[in-house]
Motif scaffolding. Structure first.
Motif, PDB file in Angstrom:
ATOM      1  N   ASN A 128       0.863  -1.177   0.000  1.00  0.00           N
ATOM      2  CA  ASN A 128       0.000   0.000   0.000  1.00  0.00           C
ATOM      3  C   ASN A 128       0.895   1.221   0.000  1.00  0.00           C
ATOM      4  O   ASN A 128       1.825   1.306   0.801  1.00  0.00           O
ATOM      5  N   LYS A 129       0.623   2.145  -0.923  1.00  0.00           N
ATOM      6  CA  LYS A 129       1.446   3.337  -1.037  1.00  0.00           C
ATOM      7  C   LYS A 129       0.562   4.568  -0.986  1.00  0.00           C
ATOM      8  O   LYS A 129      -0.527   4.580  -1.535  1.00  0.00           O
ATOM      9  N   GLN A 130       1.043   5.612  -0.342  1.00  0.00           N
ATOM     10  CA  GLN A 130       0.361   6.892  -0.362  1.00  0.00           C
ATOM     11  C   GLN A 130       1.260   7.883  -1.057  1.00  0.00           C
ATOM     12  O   GLN A 130       2.475   7.882  -0.868  1.00  0.00           O
ATOM     13  N   VAL A 131       0.652   8.719  -1.911  1.00  0.00           N
ATOM     14  CA  VAL A 131       1.441   9.691  -2.654  1.00  0.00           C
ATOM     15  C   VAL A 131       0.823  11.072  -2.497  1.00  0.00           C
ATOM     16  O   VAL A 131      -0.376  11.217  -2.311  1.00  0.00           O
ATOM     17  N   GLU A 149      10.747   4.751 -14.137  1.00  0.00           N
ATOM     18  CA  GLU A 149      10.615   3.482 -14.859  1.00  0.00           C
ATOM     19  C   GLU A 149       9.332   2.754 -14.481  1.00  0.00           C
ATOM     20  O   GLU A 149       9.308   1.532 -14.310  1.00  0.00           O
ATOM     21  N   HIS A 150       8.232   3.517 -14.352  1.00  0.00           N
ATOM     22  CA  HIS A 150       6.911   2.946 -14.092  1.00  0.00           C
ATOM     23  C   HIS A 150       6.109   2.925 -15.376  1.00  0.00           C
ATOM     24  O   HIS A 150       6.472   3.562 -16.372  1.00  0.00           O
ATOM     25  N   ASP A 151       4.983   2.212 -15.356  1.00  0.00           N
ATOM     26  CA  ASP A 151       4.105   2.160 -16.518  1.00  0.00           C
ATOM     27  C   ASP A 151       2.963   3.165 -16.411  1.00  0.00           C
ATOM     28  O   ASP A 151       2.190   3.336 -17.358  1.00  0.00           O
ATOM     29  N   PHE A 152       2.800   3.793 -15.247  1.00  0.00           N
ATOM     30  CA  PHE A 152       1.768   4.812 -15.072  1.00  0.00           C
ATOM     31  C   PHE A 152       2.225   5.811 -14.024  1.00  0.00           C
ATOM     32  O   PHE A 152       3.149   5.555 -13.259  1.00  0.00           O
ATOM     33  N   PHE A 153       1.560   6.973 -13.992  1.00  0.00           N
ATOM     34  CA  PHE A 153       1.903   7.995 -13.021  1.00  0.00           C
ATOM     35  C   PHE A 153       0.656   8.815 -12.717  1.00  0.00           C
ATOM     36  O   PHE A 153      -0.016   9.280 -13.633  1.00  0.00           O
ATOM     37  N   VAL A 154       0.344   8.984 -11.435  1.00  0.00           N
ATOM     38  CA  VAL A 154      -0.822   9.745 -10.985  1.00  0.00           C
ATOM     39  C   VAL A 154      -0.355  11.149 -10.603  1.00  0.00           C
ATOM     40  O   VAL A 154       0.644  11.299  -9.905  1.00  0.00           O
ATOM     41  N   PHE A 155      -1.098  12.162 -11.055  1.00  0.00           N
ATOM     42  CA  PHE A 155      -0.696  13.540 -10.762  1.00  0.00           C
ATOM     43  C   PHE A 155      -1.919  14.446 -10.734  1.00  0.00           C
ATOM     44  O   PHE A 155      -3.006  14.067 -11.156  1.00  0.00           O
ATOM     45  N   GLN A 156      -1.709  15.648 -10.206  1.00  0.00           N
ATOM     46  CA  GLN A 156      -2.756  16.668 -10.224  1.00  0.00           C
ATOM     47  C   GLN A 156      -2.506  17.563 -11.429  1.00  0.00           C
ATOM     48  O   GLN A 156      -1.433  18.155 -11.557  1.00  0.00           O
ATOM     49  N   ASP A 157      -3.494  17.634 -12.332  1.00  0.00           N
ATOM     50  CA  ASP A 157      -3.348  18.450 -13.527  1.00  0.00           C
ATOM     51  C   ASP A 157      -3.328  19.921 -13.112  1.00  0.00           C
ATOM     52  O   ASP A 157      -4.286  20.411 -12.503  1.00  0.00           O
ATOM     53  N   ALA A 158      -2.255  20.625 -13.431  1.00  0.00           N
ATOM     54  CA  ALA A 158      -2.090  22.021 -13.026  1.00  0.00           C
ATOM     55  C   ALA A 158      -3.155  22.920 -13.645  1.00  0.00           C
ATOM     56  O   ALA A 158      -3.544  23.932 -13.051  1.00  0.00           O
ATOM     57  N   GLU A 159      -3.640  22.557 -14.817  1.00  0.00           N
ATOM     58  CA  GLU A 159      -4.625  23.385 -15.508  1.00  0.00           C
ATOM     59  C   GLU A 159      -6.036  23.191 -14.962  1.00  0.00           C
ATOM     60  O   GLU A 159      -6.767  24.148 -14.748  1.00  0.00           O
ATOM     61  N   THR A 160      -6.426  21.937 -14.698  1.00  0.00           N
ATOM     62  CA  THR A 160      -7.798  21.646 -14.265  1.00  0.00           C
ATOM     63  C   THR A 160      -7.920  21.394 -12.765  1.00  0.00           C
ATOM     64  O   THR A 160      -9.027  21.309 -12.248  1.00  0.00           O
ATOM     65  N   ASN A 161      -6.804  21.201 -12.078  1.00  0.00           N
ATOM     66  CA  ASN A 161      -6.765  20.815 -10.663  1.00  0.00           C
ATOM     67  C   ASN A 161      -7.381  19.448 -10.395  1.00  0.00           C
ATOM     68  O   ASN A 161      -7.606  19.079  -9.256  1.00  0.00           O
TER      69      ASN A 161
END
Length: 181
Positions: A128-131, A149-161
């Motif tokens: 279990n990971k928290q980011v 070197e991951h296959d996906f990445f979760v982020f907060q879109d700076a434009e839409t939040n």
């Protein structure tokens, strides 16, 4: 009962080809207890380099099964797609049936006669990971994903939040999933 919508792109769907598709995919019926007809959408493609791609999508209540395969032989592609779909069913059967029971419904998948019961521990979460989501644009997220070197990445879109996900597709390009918040 499975019904088939077989389409061809750059190939004529002959009776022999249609019959082979139906024969291979009919083997999946043993896993279903369907009260209604389900349509399997089959798309057969032939490319200029003579490679053959088969895509199969089977929309079911509560679940969509989908597989695709490209080889140098149409019949081999059909075989591989059929095997992939059967592996998907075997892998997710226990989890889907558990969800159906939680909703007060009957089991979605039935036990295939020759199949062994899979252990429920197969789907245990082992990490279990928290980011912390950092605001960035999709291009920066792709760079971060590649550096890690991951296959996906979760982020907060700076434009839409909103929360977004970039991922690496099988063809090596990238995809973007945006959430509606």
């Amino acid at each position: 009962m499975l019904k088939y919508n077989v389409r061809g792109e750059n190939i004529e769907v002959t009776d022999a080809l249609r019959s082979y598709v139906e024969k291979r995919l009919n083997k999946l019926e043993k896993y279903f207890d369907l009260n209604q007809d389900v349509i399997a959408h089959v798309n057969l493609k032939v490319y200029r380099d003579h490679s053959a791609k088969v895509e199969v999508t089977i929309p079911l209540p509560y679940l969509v099964l989908r597989a695709e395969e490209t080889t140098d032989d149409m019949y081999r592609s059909i075989d591989f797609v059929s095997e992939k779909l059967e592996r998907q069913i075997k892998k997710y059967k226990t989890r889907v049936n558990r969800k159906s029971r939680e909703r007060g419904l009957e089991d979605f998948f039935v036990e295939a006669p020759e199949e062994e019961e899979k252990k429920p521990s197969e789907f245990d979460i082992v990490r279990n990971k928290q980011v912390d989501l950092k605001p960035m644009d999709p291009e920066e997220a792709i760079l971060q994903m590649d550096m890690l070197e991951h296959d996906f990445f979760v982020f907060q879109d700076a434009e839409t939040n909103g929360t977004s996900i970039v991922y690496r597709r099988n063809d090596g390009r990238y995809g973007l999933i945006e959430t509606n918040e």
